[in-house]
Scaffold this motif. Structure first.
Motif, PDB file in Angstrom:
ATOM      1  N   THR A  63       0.846  -1.200   0.000  1.00  0.00           N
ATOM      2  CA  THR A  63       0.000   0.000   0.000  1.00  0.00           C
ATOM      3  C   THR A  63       0.884   1.255   0.000  1.00  0.00           C
ATOM      4  OG1 THR A  63      -1.528  -1.319   1.357  1.00  0.00           O
ATOM      5  CG2 THR A  63      -2.153   0.929   0.943  1.00  0.00           C
ATOM      6  N   VAL A  64       1.883   1.221  -0.880  1.00  0.00           N
ATOM      7  CA  VAL A  64       2.823   2.341  -0.992  1.00  0.00           C
ATOM      8  C   VAL A  64       2.300   3.293  -2.066  1.00  0.00           C
ATOM      9  CG1 VAL A  64       5.194   3.004  -1.506  1.00  0.00           C
ATOM     10  CG2 VAL A  64       4.734   0.888  -0.249  1.00  0.00           C
ATOM     11  N   LEU A  65       2.030   4.534  -1.673  1.00  0.00           N
ATOM     12  CA  LEU A  65       1.301   5.464  -2.535  1.00  0.00           C
ATOM     13  C   LEU A  65       2.113   6.664  -2.998  1.00  0.00           C
ATOM     14  CD1 LEU A  65      -2.082   5.471  -0.583  1.00  0.00           C
ATOM     15  CD2 LEU A  65      -1.463   4.071  -2.562  1.00  0.00           C
ATOM     16  N   ASP A  69       6.918   7.680   0.687  1.00  0.00           N
ATOM     17  CA  ASP A  69       6.751   6.377   1.344  1.00  0.00           C
ATOM     18  C   ASP A  69       7.897   5.438   0.984  1.00  0.00           C
ATOM     19  OD1 ASP A  69       4.345   7.116   2.515  1.00  0.00           O
ATOM     20  OD2 ASP A  69       3.089   6.160   0.980  1.00  0.00           O
ATOM     21  N   SER A  83       2.652  -1.771  -4.552  1.00  0.00           N
ATOM     22  CA  SER A  83       1.665  -0.695  -4.561  1.00  0.00           C
ATOM     23  C   SER A  83       0.345  -1.215  -5.117  1.00  0.00           C
ATOM     24  CB  SER A  83       2.174   0.503  -5.368  1.00  0.00           C
ATOM     25  OG  SER A  83       2.730   0.093  -6.596  1.00  0.00           O
ATOM     26  N   ASN A  87       1.564   3.450 -10.228  1.00  0.00           N
ATOM     27  CA  ASN A  87       2.008   4.820  -9.998  1.00  0.00           C
ATOM     28  C   ASN A  87       3.454   4.912 -10.475  1.00  0.00           C
ATOM     29  OD1 ASN A  87       3.107   7.203  -8.863  1.00  0.00           O
ATOM     30  ND2 ASN A  87       1.564   7.201  -7.243  1.00  0.00           N
ATOM     31  N   VAL A  90       6.120   6.229  -8.076  1.00  0.00           N
ATOM     32  CA  VAL A  90       6.493   5.262  -7.030  1.00  0.00           C
ATOM     33  C   VAL A  90       7.441   4.211  -7.603  1.00  0.00           C
ATOM     34  CG1 VAL A  90       5.598   3.381  -5.599  1.00  0.00           C
ATOM     35  CG2 VAL A  90       4.465   5.605  -5.572  1.00  0.00           C
ATOM     36  N   THR A  94      11.374   3.678  -6.522  1.00  0.00           N
ATOM     37  CA  THR A  94      11.757   2.352  -6.009  1.00  0.00           C
ATOM     38  C   THR A  94      12.989   1.843  -6.742  1.00  0.00           C
ATOM     39  OG1 THR A  94       9.440   1.866  -5.495  1.00  0.00           O
ATOM     40  CG2 THR A  94      10.934  -0.003  -5.642  1.00  0.00           C
ATOM     41  N   SER A 101      10.288  -3.610  -7.307  1.00  0.00           N
ATOM     42  CA  SER A 101       8.995  -2.939  -7.463  1.00  0.00           C
ATOM     43  C   SER A 101       7.943  -3.902  -7.992  1.00  0.00           C
ATOM     44  CB  SER A 101       9.153  -1.769  -8.446  1.00  0.00           C
ATOM     45  OG  SER A 101       7.891  -1.268  -8.840  1.00  0.00           O
ATOM     46  N   PRO A 103       4.161  -3.294  -8.691  1.00  0.00           N
ATOM     47  CA  PRO A 103       2.946  -2.488  -8.724  1.00  0.00           C
ATOM     48  C   PRO A 103       1.709  -3.306  -9.068  1.00  0.00           C
ATOM     49  CG  PRO A 103       4.207  -2.177 -10.722  1.00  0.00           C
ATOM     50  CD  PRO A 103       5.023  -3.077  -9.846  1.00  0.00           C
TER      51      PRO A 103
END
Length: 203
Positions: A63-65, A69, A83, A87, A90, A94, A101, A103
């Protein structure tokens, strides 16, 4: 270390539970552990788990927005970022920080946007809505070596369906951990998940 592509999603984990719960998962054979950032003091839980288990497991955040973060997780010793959406900011932050990462994607357009931004793998979410058929259809146009994870509705009862659709692994949330669940129950569920994964991975 045997590397199974099972991500344990510990939403609602407390700081006090971080080390005992994560240790139980590692003992059961799950070495990818995600603490969602909407858990209480999540960054502290990541720091505690990473500080104790970094030689035996990868500890990351879900839940990285935002890029902010990502930086907080990296500072706590986290090694991967999950995530809920595609995004690009993000993903790029990362990758810039050397973390993995994963997503969340639901469509080919999101999948390719994530790939272009540098995603390590893709999280198909919610997998229960897409279904194995939807994932199989998208897998046909994606890079063959890209790891794909079914999250949201994937559990040991249907691992085989998602494996058959081309998934590499799974994210397990409330199946494996809910607030108030005992460490022993989490360990039992982790063992069942590992057995189902190993069986499906061999077929």
């Amino acid at each position: 270390m045997t590397h199974r592509h099972i991500i344990a999603i510990l939403r609602g984990l407390t700081n006090e539970e971080a080390v005992p719960v994560c240790s139980a998962l590692v003992e059961a054979g799950i070495t990818l552990i995600e603490v969602p950032l909407n858990s209480p003091n999540a960054v502290e839980s990541i720091a505690r788990a990473a500080g104790t288990l970094s030689d035996r497991a990868e500890i990351g955040a879900g839940t990285v927005l935002s890029p902010e973060d990502v930086r907080a997780v990296a500072g706590a010793g986290g090694t991967f970022i999950v995530s809920p959406d595609t995004n690009v900011a993000v993903i790029e932050e990362t990758v810039r920080l050397g973390l993995k990462s994963y997503p969340g994607v639901f469509s080919p357009s999101e999948a390719f946007a994530a790939i272009r931004a540098g995603a390590t793998g893709l999280k198909f979410f919610p997998a229960e809505v897409l279904g194995a058929k939807g994932i199989r259809a998208m897998k046909a146009v994606l890079p063959p070596a890209l790891p794909l994870y079914a999250v949201g509705g994937a559990n040991p009862d249907n691992f085989h369906e998602f494996f058959a659709a081309g998934c590499t692994g799974f994210g397990l949330g409330t199946y494996i951990f809910k607030p108030g669940m005992s460490v022993s129950e989490t360990a039992e569920r982790a063992a069942l998940a590992v057995a189902a994964y190993d069986k499906g991975a061999q077929t």
